[in-house]
Design a protein around this motif. Structure first.
Motif, PDB file in Angstrom:
ATOM      1  N   GLN A 172       0.848  -1.292   0.096  1.00 36.72           N
ATOM      2  CA  GLN A 172      -0.045  -0.019  -0.065  1.00 36.72           C
ATOM      3  C   GLN A 172       1.005   1.350   0.074  1.00 36.72           C
ATOM      4  O   GLN A 172       0.635   2.158  -0.664  1.00 36.72           O
ATOM      5  N   ARG A 173       2.055   1.345   0.876  1.00 38.13           N
ATOM      6  CA  ARG A 173       2.508   2.472   0.841  1.00 38.13           C
ATOM      7  C   ARG A 173       3.560   2.632  -0.580  1.00 38.13           C
ATOM      8  O   ARG A 173       3.627   3.848  -1.094  1.00 38.13           O
ATOM      9  N   GLU A 174       4.010   1.521  -0.922  1.00 42.58           N
ATOM     10  CA  GLU A 174       4.604   1.580  -2.339  1.00 42.58           C
ATOM     11  C   GLU A 174       3.789   2.059  -3.407  1.00 42.58           C
ATOM     12  O   GLU A 174       4.090   2.969  -4.052  1.00 42.58           O
ATOM     13  N   LEU A 175       2.535   1.830  -3.477  1.00 41.27           N
ATOM     14  CA  LEU A 175       1.508   2.293  -4.442  1.00 41.27           C
ATOM     15  C   LEU A 175       1.194   3.597  -4.334  1.00 41.27           C
ATOM     16  O   LEU A 175       1.262   4.759  -5.130  1.00 41.27           O
ATOM     17  N   LEU A 176       1.111   4.021  -2.973  1.00 43.52           N
ATOM     18  CA  LEU A 176       0.793   5.645  -2.728  1.00 43.52           C
ATOM     19  C   LEU A 176       1.889   6.265  -2.956  1.00 43.52           C
ATOM     20  O   LEU A 176       1.898   7.406  -3.600  1.00 43.52           O
ATOM     21  N   ASP A 177       3.280   5.958  -2.669  1.00 41.71           N
ATOM     22  CA  ASP A 177       4.481   6.741  -3.146  1.00 41.71           C
ATOM     23  C   ASP A 177       4.385   6.821  -4.816  1.00 41.71           C
ATOM     24  O   ASP A 177       4.927   7.766  -5.171  1.00 41.71           O
ATOM     25  N   SER A 178       4.247   5.786  -5.263  1.00 41.60           N
ATOM     26  CA  SER A 178       4.089   5.813  -6.786  1.00 41.60           C
ATOM     27  C   SER A 178       3.071   7.105  -7.522  1.00 41.60           C
ATOM     28  O   SER A 178       3.532   7.570  -8.193  1.00 41.60           O
ATOM     29  N   ILE A 179       2.009   7.160  -6.571  1.00 41.85           N
ATOM     30  CA  ILE A 179       1.376   8.035  -7.151  1.00 41.85           C
ATOM     31  C   ILE A 179       1.755   9.411  -6.937  1.00 41.85           C
ATOM     32  O   ILE A 179       1.693  10.382  -7.800  1.00 41.85           O
ATOM     33  N   THR A 180       2.458   9.527  -5.698  1.00 41.03           N
ATOM     34  CA  THR A 180       3.110  10.880  -5.424  1.00 41.03           C
ATOM     35  C   THR A 180       4.354  11.172  -6.426  1.00 41.03           C
ATOM     36  O   THR A 180       4.154  12.351  -7.076  1.00 41.03           O
ATOM     37  N   GLU A 181       4.968  10.259  -6.795  1.00 41.70           N
ATOM     38  CA  GLU A 181       5.847  10.309  -7.899  1.00 41.70           C
ATOM     39  C   GLU A 181       5.492  10.797  -9.112  1.00 41.70           C
ATOM     40  O   GLU A 181       5.941  11.627  -9.878  1.00 41.70           O
ATOM     41  N   ASN A 182       4.551  10.170  -9.492  1.00 42.01           N
ATOM     42  CA  ASN A 182       3.881  10.336 -10.933  1.00 42.01           C
ATOM     43  C   ASN A 182       3.179  11.763 -10.918  1.00 42.01           C
ATOM     44  O   ASN A 182       2.955  12.202 -12.012  1.00 42.01           O
ATOM     45  N   CYS A 183       2.946  12.423  -9.805  1.00 40.12           N
ATOM     46  CA  CYS A 183       2.239  13.425  -9.619  1.00 40.12           C
ATOM     47  C   CYS A 183       3.458  14.766  -9.910  1.00 40.12           C
ATOM     48  O   CYS A 183       2.951  15.997 -10.117  1.00 40.12           O
ATOM     49  N   THR A 184       4.453  14.315  -9.453  1.00 38.79           N
ATOM     50  CA  THR A 184       5.714  15.420  -9.591  1.00 38.79           C
ATOM     51  C   THR A 184       5.817  16.133 -10.907  1.00 38.79           C
ATOM     52  O   THR A 184       5.874  15.421 -11.865  1.00 38.79           O
ATOM     53  N   GLY A 185       5.750  17.379 -10.842  1.00 39.30           N
ATOM     54  CA  GLY A 185       5.872  18.253 -11.998  1.00 39.30           C
ATOM     55  C   GLY A 185       4.599  18.491 -12.842  1.00 39.30           C
ATOM     56  O   GLY A 185       4.540  18.996 -13.903  1.00 39.30           O
ATOM     57  N   SER A 186       3.425  17.724 -12.471  1.00 39.90           N
ATOM     58  CA  SER A 186       2.317  17.681 -13.288  1.00 39.90           C
ATOM     59  C   SER A 186       1.400  19.091 -12.713  1.00 39.90           C
ATOM     60  O   SER A 186       0.412  19.427 -13.344  1.00 39.90           O
ATOM     61  N   GLY A 187       1.789  19.623 -11.547  1.00 37.62           N
ATOM     62  CA  GLY A 187       0.991  20.690 -10.961  1.00 37.62           C
ATOM     63  C   GLY A 187       0.151  20.023 -10.017  1.00 37.62           C
ATOM     64  O   GLY A 187      -0.884  20.823  -9.485  1.00 37.62           O
ATOM     65  N   VAL A 188      -0.142  18.702  -9.826  1.00 44.31           N
ATOM     66  CA  VAL A 188      -0.922  18.353  -8.854  1.00 44.31           C
ATOM     67  C   VAL A 188       0.047  17.764  -7.540  1.00 44.31           C
ATOM     68  O   VAL A 188       0.727  17.181  -7.715  1.00 44.31           O
ATOM     69  N   GLY A 189      -0.610  18.349  -6.228  1.00 42.56           N
ATOM     70  CA  GLY A 189       0.319  17.944  -5.162  1.00 42.56           C
ATOM     71  C   GLY A 189      -0.452  16.915  -4.727  1.00 42.56           C
ATOM     72  O   GLY A 189      -1.649  16.765  -4.540  1.00 42.56           O
ATOM     73  N   PHE A 190       0.118  15.752  -4.340  1.00 40.31           N
ATOM     74  CA  PHE A 190      -0.372  14.845  -3.754  1.00 40.31           C
ATOM     75  C   PHE A 190       0.562  14.312  -2.484  1.00 40.31           C
ATOM     76  O   PHE A 190       1.556  13.832  -2.677  1.00 40.31           O
ATOM     77  N   THR A 191      -0.079  14.070  -1.282  1.00 37.53           N
ATOM     78  CA  THR A 191       0.703  13.456  -0.196  1.00 37.53           C
ATOM     79  C   THR A 191      -0.360  12.647   0.527  1.00 37.53           C
ATOM     80  O   THR A 191      -1.587  12.567   0.244  1.00 37.53           O
ATOM     81  N   TRP A 192      -0.052  11.781   1.187  1.00 37.86           N
ATOM     82  CA  TRP A 192      -0.747  10.659   2.009  1.00 37.86           C
ATOM     83  C   TRP A 192      -0.255  10.424   3.375  1.00 37.86           C
ATOM     84  O   TRP A 192       0.793  10.840   3.595  1.00 37.86           O
ATOM     85  N   ALA A 193      -1.212   9.828   4.093  1.00 39.79           N
ATOM     86  CA  ALA A 193      -0.869   9.333   5.404  1.00 39.79           C
ATOM     87  C   ALA A 193      -1.560   8.377   5.937  1.00 39.79           C
ATOM     88  O   ALA A 193      -2.695   8.099   5.376  1.00 39.79           O
TER      89      ALA A 193
END
Length: 55
Positions: free
Chosen positions: A17-38
């Motif tokens: 689950q952490r790996e998948l959420l981290d991959s979303i964060t990485e894929n949003c980088t540079g897109s103008g979309v801020g994504f963080t999770w807890a």
């Protein structure tokens, strides 16, 4: 200010689950979309859906 996606442990494989959420964060980088999770381990998190549209 961005608020993180707060989710609960799902399916017992919290590392995946952490790996998948981290991959979303990485894929949003540079897109103008801020994504963080807890992860909320209190057991009080409610189920939610997040839908996006790139089109």
């Amino acid at each position: 200010m961005w608020s993180p996606l707060v989710t609960g442990p799902h399916g017992g494989d919290i590392q995946k689950q952490r790996e998948l959420l981290d991959s979303i964060t990485e894929n949003c980088t540079g897109s103008g979309v801020g994504f963080t999770w807890a992860i909320d381990t209190s057991g009080t998190a409610h189920h939610r859906d997040v839908e996006t549209d790139t089109g």
